[in-house]
Scaffold this motif. Structure first.
Motif, PDB file in Angstrom:
ATOM      1  N   ALA A   1       0.814  -1.222   0.000  1.00 61.25           N
ATOM      2  CA  ALA A   1       0.000   0.000   0.000  1.00 61.25           C
ATOM      3  C   ALA A   1       0.846   1.270   0.000  1.00 61.25           C
ATOM      4  O   ALA A   1       0.297   2.373  -0.037  1.00 61.25           O
ATOM      5  CB  ALA A   1      -0.928  -0.006   1.221  1.00 61.25           C
ATOM      6  N   GLY A   2       2.154   1.129   0.063  1.00 56.10           N
ATOM      7  CA  GLY A   2       3.026   2.300   0.077  1.00 56.10           C
ATOM      8  C   GLY A   2       3.033   3.050   1.397  1.00 56.10           C
ATOM      9  O   GLY A   2       3.365   4.234   1.439  1.00 56.10           O
TER      10      GLY A   2
ATOM     11  N   LEU B   1      12.132  -0.293   5.688  1.00 53.11           N
ATOM     12  CA  LEU B   1      12.140  -1.726   5.936  1.00 53.11           C
ATOM     13  C   LEU B   1      13.568  -2.113   6.312  1.00 53.11           C
ATOM     14  O   LEU B   1      14.480  -2.027   5.485  1.00 53.11           O
ATOM     15  CB  LEU B   1      11.692  -2.493   4.690  1.00 53.11           C
ATOM     16  N   ASN B   2      13.756  -2.470   7.581  1.00 53.50           N
ATOM     17  CA  ASN B   2      15.057  -2.889   8.087  1.00 53.50           C
ATOM     18  C   ASN B   2      15.124  -4.400   8.037  1.00 53.50           C
ATOM     19  O   ASN B   2      14.372  -5.087   8.745  1.00 53.50           O
ATOM     20  CB  ASN B   2      15.236  -2.441   9.541  1.00 53.50           C
TER      21      ASN B   2
ATOM     22  N   THR C   1      14.323   1.376  -2.515  1.00 49.76           N
ATOM     23  CA  THR C   1      15.602   2.062  -2.618  1.00 49.76           C
ATOM     24  C   THR C   1      16.433   1.697  -1.401  1.00 49.76           C
ATOM     25  O   THR C   1      15.945   1.788  -0.269  1.00 49.76           O
ATOM     26  CB  THR C   1      15.392   3.597  -2.648  1.00 49.76           C
ATOM     27  N   LEU C   2      17.683   1.293  -1.624  1.00 49.22           N
ATOM     28  CA  LEU C   2      18.583   0.995  -0.516  1.00 49.22           C
ATOM     29  C   LEU C   2      19.007   2.307   0.133  1.00 49.22           C
ATOM     30  O   LEU C   2      19.564   3.186  -0.520  1.00 49.22           O
ATOM     31  CB  LEU C   2      19.814   0.223  -1.012  1.00 49.22           C
ATOM     32  N   LEU C   3      18.715   2.445   1.438  1.00 53.74           N
ATOM     33  CA  LEU C   3      19.071   3.654   2.176  1.00 53.74           C
ATOM     34  C   LEU C   3      20.393   3.499   2.902  1.00 53.74           C
ATOM     35  O   LEU C   3      21.159   4.461   3.022  1.00 53.74           O
ATOM     36  CB  LEU C   3      17.961   4.000   3.178  1.00 53.74           C
ATOM     37  N   SER C   4      20.652   2.281   3.398  1.00 51.23           N
ATOM     38  CA  SER C   4      21.934   2.021   4.058  1.00 51.23           C
ATOM     39  C   SER C   4      22.156   0.522   4.150  1.00 51.23           C
ATOM     40  O   SER C   4      21.212  -0.273   4.027  1.00 51.23           O
ATOM     41  CB  SER C   4      21.983   2.660   5.454  1.00 51.23           C
ATOM     42  N   CYS C   5      23.426   0.169   4.375  1.00 51.88           N
ATOM     43  CA  CYS C   5      23.793  -1.239   4.498  1.00 51.88           C
ATOM     44  C   CYS C   5      25.018  -1.320   5.407  1.00 51.88           C
ATOM     45  O   CYS C   5      25.975  -0.556   5.221  1.00 51.88           O
ATOM     46  CB  CYS C   5      24.102  -1.821   3.120  1.00 51.88           C
ATOM     47  N   ARG C   6      24.954  -2.218   6.383  1.00 50.53           N
ATOM     48  CA  ARG C   6      26.064  -2.356   7.327  1.00 50.53           C
ATOM     49  C   ARG C   6      26.218  -3.820   7.703  1.00 50.53           C
ATOM     50  O   ARG C   6      25.242  -4.488   8.060  1.00 50.53           O
ATOM     51  CB  ARG C   6      25.780  -1.520   8.565  1.00 50.53           C
ATOM     52  N   ALA C   7      27.429  -4.316   7.627  1.00 48.38           N
ATOM     53  CA  ALA C   7      27.717  -5.687   8.042  1.00 48.38           C
ATOM     54  C   ALA C   7      28.194  -5.679   9.486  1.00 48.38           C
ATOM     55  O   ALA C   7      29.025  -4.845   9.868  1.00 48.38           O
ATOM     56  CB  ALA C   7      28.783  -6.293   7.138  1.00 48.38           C
ATOM     57  N   PHE C   8      27.662  -6.596  10.294  1.00 51.75           N
ATOM     58  CA  PHE C   8      28.086  -6.744  11.679  1.00 51.75           C
ATOM     59  C   PHE C   8      29.161  -7.825  11.761  1.00 51.75           C
ATOM     60  O   PHE C   8      29.225  -8.724  10.912  1.00 51.75           O
ATOM     61  CB  PHE C   8      26.909  -7.111  12.573  1.00 51.75           C
TER      62      PHE C   8
ATOM     63  N   GLY D   1      13.845   1.907   1.632  1.00 52.61           N
ATOM     64  CA  GLY D   1      12.721   2.811   1.634  1.00 52.61           C
ATOM     65  C   GLY D   1      11.994   2.675   0.305  1.00 52.61           C
ATOM     66  O   GLY D   1      12.437   1.960  -0.585  1.00 52.61           O
ATOM     67  N   PRO D   2      10.874   3.365   0.176  1.00 54.49           N
ATOM     68  CA  PRO D   2      10.153   3.331  -1.101  1.00 54.49           C
ATOM     69  C   PRO D   2      11.038   3.860  -2.216  1.00 54.49           C
ATOM     70  O   PRO D   2      11.860   4.749  -2.004  1.00 54.49           O
ATOM     71  CB  PRO D   2       8.955   4.253  -0.873  1.00 54.49           C
ATOM     72  N   ALA D   3      10.866   3.296  -3.405  1.00 52.57           N
ATOM     73  CA  ALA D   3      11.628   3.789  -4.560  1.00 52.57           C
ATOM     74  C   ALA D   3      11.227   5.217  -4.867  1.00 52.57           C
ATOM     75  O   ALA D   3      10.074   5.608  -4.663  1.00 52.57           O
ATOM     76  CB  ALA D   3      11.369   2.883  -5.769  1.00 52.57           C
ATOM     77  N   ALA D   4      12.169   5.996  -5.343  1.00 52.57           N
ATOM     78  CA  ALA D   4      11.869   7.365  -5.725  1.00 52.57           C
ATOM     79  C   ALA D   4      10.870   7.375  -6.868  1.00 52.57           C
ATOM     80  O   ALA D   4      10.929   6.540  -7.760  1.00 52.57           O
ATOM     81  CB  ALA D   4      13.153   8.088  -6.152  1.00 52.57           C
ATOM     82  N   ALA D   5       9.936   8.300  -6.815  1.00 48.98           N
ATOM     83  CA  ALA D   5       8.897   8.370  -7.840  1.00 48.98           C
ATOM     84  C   ALA D   5       9.489   8.755  -9.179  1.00 48.98           C
ATOM     85  O   ALA D   5      10.452   9.457  -9.271  1.00 48.98           O
ATOM     86  CB  ALA D   5       7.817   9.361  -7.431  1.00 48.98           C
TER      87      ALA D   5
END
Length: 186
Positions: A133-134, A139-140, A165-172, A182-186
């Motif tokens: 539904a947007g 989404l983590n 859209t990937l907002l961030s990425c971190r390896a532990f 996050g939602p893809a840019a329009a």
């Protein structure tokens, strides 16, 4: 407008079912801090009935026991908890209430209310519907270094593609990767 942020433990092959059976092997301070920050930043927690039952069956006892996790348990107990269910529910855990009305309409109204961020942990069916539904802002995904081979997958029941859209990425250090979408840019 209030922001909704969901967090899910997920295997490398996309399984989100029963993480309590496989995720603790990979739980470390980094993962704990990331999960704690996710829920700790929220003044409201939105969850499905099954997740609520698990949380309500565990966190009040953790708080009462007064151990190492008692502070987090108290914080979750003090937070407003809104439970999504088609059944009429009664609650024993403080600050719990049932979402009234249809999910999409009620969550749309909830996002318009005054208040801070709305957090989610688990509640796969609710996450799926809010994504479609947007209405989900973040989404983590905490991707664990294990393939389960079987079990409910996050994206099994989508009616169509959902662009993200990937907002961030971190390896532990323990091998878990925290990806925030996050939602893809329009």
């Amino acid at each position: 407008m209030r922001k909704i942020t969901a967090g899910l433990f997920i295997s490398t092959d996309g399984v989100v079912e029963s993480p309590e059976q496989w995720h603790f092997k990979y739980f470390d301070d980094e993962l704990g801090a990331a999960v704690g920050a996710l829920l700790g930043a929220s003044d409201t927690v939105l969850m499905g009935r099954t997740t609520y039952d698990v949380f309500a069956g565990a966190w009040p006892a953790v708080e009462e026991a007064g151990g190492e996790e008692a502070g987090m348990a108290k914080a979750i107990g003090d937070t407003r908890k809104i439970v999504v269910s088609r059944q009429d529910l009664s609650f024993t855990w403080r600050n719990s209430e049932q979402l009234k009305g249809g999910l999409i309409e009620a969550v749309t109204a909830l996002k318009q209310e005054e208040g801070g961020p709305i957090g989610m942990s688990g509640s796969v069916s609710v996450v799926r519907q809010l994504l479609a539904a947007g209405l989900l802002d973040e989404l983590n995904l905490f991707v664990h270094p294990v393939a389960r081979g079987a079990g409910m997958r996050l994206f099994d029941e989508l009616a169509g593609p959902i662009e993200l859209t990937l907002l961030s990425c971190r390896a532990f250090a323990g091998g878990t990767v925290h990806m925030v979408y996050g939602p893809a840019a329009a």
